[in-house]
Enzyme design. Structure first.
Site, PDB file in Angstrom:
ATOM      1  N   PHE A 131       0.861  -1.192   0.000  1.00 40.72           N
ATOM      2  CA  PHE A 131       0.000   0.000   0.000  1.00 40.72           C
ATOM      3  C   PHE A 131       0.894   1.239   0.000  1.00 40.72           C
ATOM      4  O   PHE A 131       1.858   1.295   0.745  1.00 40.72           O
ATOM      5  CB  PHE A 131      -0.924  -0.018   1.222  1.00 40.72           C
ATOM      6  CG  PHE A 131      -2.156   0.810   1.049  1.00 40.72           C
ATOM      7  CD1 PHE A 131      -3.281   0.291   0.437  1.00 40.72           C
ATOM      8  CD2 PHE A 131      -2.175   2.123   1.478  1.00 40.72           C
ATOM      9  CE1 PHE A 131      -4.419   1.064   0.277  1.00 40.72           C
ATOM     10  CE2 PHE A 131      -3.311   2.897   1.319  1.00 40.72           C
ATOM     11  CZ  PHE A 131      -4.439   2.373   0.712  1.00 40.72           C
ATOM     12  N   ALA A 168       0.005  -2.359   5.795  1.00 43.38           N
ATOM     13  CA  ALA A 168       0.697  -2.302   7.091  1.00 43.38           C
ATOM     14  C   ALA A 168       0.099  -3.263   8.113  1.00 43.38           C
ATOM     15  O   ALA A 168       0.832  -3.798   8.949  1.00 43.38           O
ATOM     16  CB  ALA A 168       0.675  -0.874   7.630  1.00 43.38           C
ATOM     17  N   CYS A 176       3.917   2.466   4.667  1.00 41.57           N
ATOM     18  CA  CYS A 176       3.606   3.895   4.634  1.00 41.57           C
ATOM     19  C   CYS A 176       2.111   4.085   4.856  1.00 41.57           C
ATOM     20  O   CYS A 176       1.290   3.592   4.084  1.00 41.57           O
ATOM     21  CB  CYS A 176       4.016   4.492   3.289  1.00 41.57           C
ATOM     22  SG  CYS A 176       3.593   6.244   3.135  1.00 41.57           S
ATOM     23  N   ILE A 177       1.805   4.793   5.932  1.00 41.36           N
ATOM     24  CA  ILE A 177       0.416   5.086   6.276  1.00 41.36           C
ATOM     25  C   ILE A 177       0.247   6.600   6.210  1.00 41.36           C
ATOM     26  O   ILE A 177       0.913   7.337   6.940  1.00 41.36           O
ATOM     27  CB  ILE A 177       0.067   4.572   7.686  1.00 41.36           C
ATOM     28  CG1 ILE A 177       0.430   3.089   7.821  1.00 41.36           C
ATOM     29  CG2 ILE A 177      -1.411   4.815   7.993  1.00 41.36           C
ATOM     30  CD1 ILE A 177       0.455   2.593   9.255  1.00 41.36           C
ATOM     31  N   ILE A 178      -0.627   7.053   5.326  1.00 45.59           N
ATOM     32  CA  ILE A 178      -0.864   8.489   5.156  1.00 45.59           C
ATOM     33  C   ILE A 178      -2.247   8.817   5.699  1.00 45.59           C
ATOM     34  O   ILE A 178      -3.224   8.145   5.362  1.00 45.59           O
ATOM     35  CB  ILE A 178      -0.731   8.889   3.673  1.00 45.59           C
ATOM     36  CG1 ILE A 178       0.691   8.562   3.167  1.00 45.59           C
ATOM     37  CG2 ILE A 178      -1.054  10.373   3.482  1.00 45.59           C
ATOM     38  CD1 ILE A 178       0.883   8.767   1.679  1.00 45.59           C
ATOM     39  N   HIS A 185      -9.448   5.469  10.431  1.00 45.18           N
ATOM     40  CA  HIS A 185      -8.708   4.312   9.943  1.00 45.18           C
ATOM     41  C   HIS A 185      -7.192   4.515  10.043  1.00 45.18           C
ATOM     42  O   HIS A 185      -6.448   3.573  10.333  1.00 45.18           O
ATOM     43  CB  HIS A 185      -9.108   4.005   8.497  1.00 45.18           C
ATOM     44  CG  HIS A 185      -8.579   2.705   7.985  1.00 45.18           C
ATOM     45  ND1 HIS A 185      -8.978   1.488   8.477  1.00 45.18           N
ATOM     46  CD2 HIS A 185      -7.671   2.436   7.021  1.00 45.18           C
ATOM     47  CE1 HIS A 185      -8.347   0.526   7.840  1.00 45.18           C
ATOM     48  NE2 HIS A 185      -7.537   1.071   6.955  1.00 45.18           N
ATOM     49  N   ASN A 224      11.397  -0.867  12.854  1.00 42.69           N
ATOM     50  CA  ASN A 224      10.073  -0.473  12.381  1.00 42.69           C
ATOM     51  C   ASN A 224      10.171   0.797  11.549  1.00 42.69           C
ATOM     52  O   ASN A 224      10.313   1.891  12.075  1.00 42.69           O
ATOM     53  CB  ASN A 224       9.118  -0.264  13.563  1.00 42.69           C
ATOM     54  CG  ASN A 224       7.696  -0.043  13.103  1.00 42.69           C
ATOM     55  OD1 ASN A 224       7.427   0.146  11.922  1.00 42.69           O
ATOM     56  ND2 ASN A 224       6.774  -0.053  14.048  1.00 42.69           N
TER      57      ASN A 224
END
Length: 154
Positions: free
Chosen positions: A26, A60, A84-86, A92, A117
């Site tokens: 993702f 993730a 990668c979390i945007i 969420h 991490n």
């Protein structure tokens, strides 16, 4: 944190180390850059190409289960989590960031195995792009340093 004082660590030597990398797909353009920077740094630190295993998972939240499968093989000196979390418009973001981070930490403690991490969390794509290379390199350095440290403690 840009400009954070990280201190001076030990001389890093990855020769003989076996490292596993789990990369979330993702936000793939970012995670591909994280993975490329991580792999390049591992090689620069002396980890042999054949001693780097790299797998991909959808996102993730799936990273911890792949890390667990690798940890259970008992053949790695350290693992690396890449993702990668945007932030979006819903809760969420917090759920994915918190749960993936907690899973990585729990596995590291449960298996007494260093897991660097580098699942980055950002407000927007611009922040992610600004961090992708440095965080990939940092993850490689953390993995090697912690593998060296645990080797001396065991």
């Amino acid at each position: 944190m840009f400009g954070a004082e990280q201190g001076i660590g030990p001389q890093l030597d990855g020769a003989g180390l076996r490292i596993g990398i789990v990369q979330a797909r993702f936000n793939e353009s970012i995670t591909n850059a994280l993975a490329a920077a991580c792999r390049a740094e591992l090689l620069a630190l002396g980890v042999q190409e054949e001693n780097i295993d790299h797998v991909q998972v959808p996102g993730a939240l799936e990273v911890p289960v792949a890390l667990q499968a690798m940890a259970e093989r008992e053949q790695y000196d350290a693992l690396v989590a890449l993702g990668c979390i945007i932030r979006g418009e819903t809760y969420h973001f917090e759920l994915v960031a918190n749960e993936s981070g907690a899973g990585v930490t729990r596995l590291s403690l449960d298996y007494q195995l260093p897991i660097a991490n580098a699942i980055i969390t950002t407000e927007n794509m611009e922040q992610a792009i600004a961090r992708q290379t440095d965080k990939g390199r940092d993850a490689a350095r953390v993995a090697v340093e912690m593998a060296q440290l645990l080797d001396t403690l065991n």
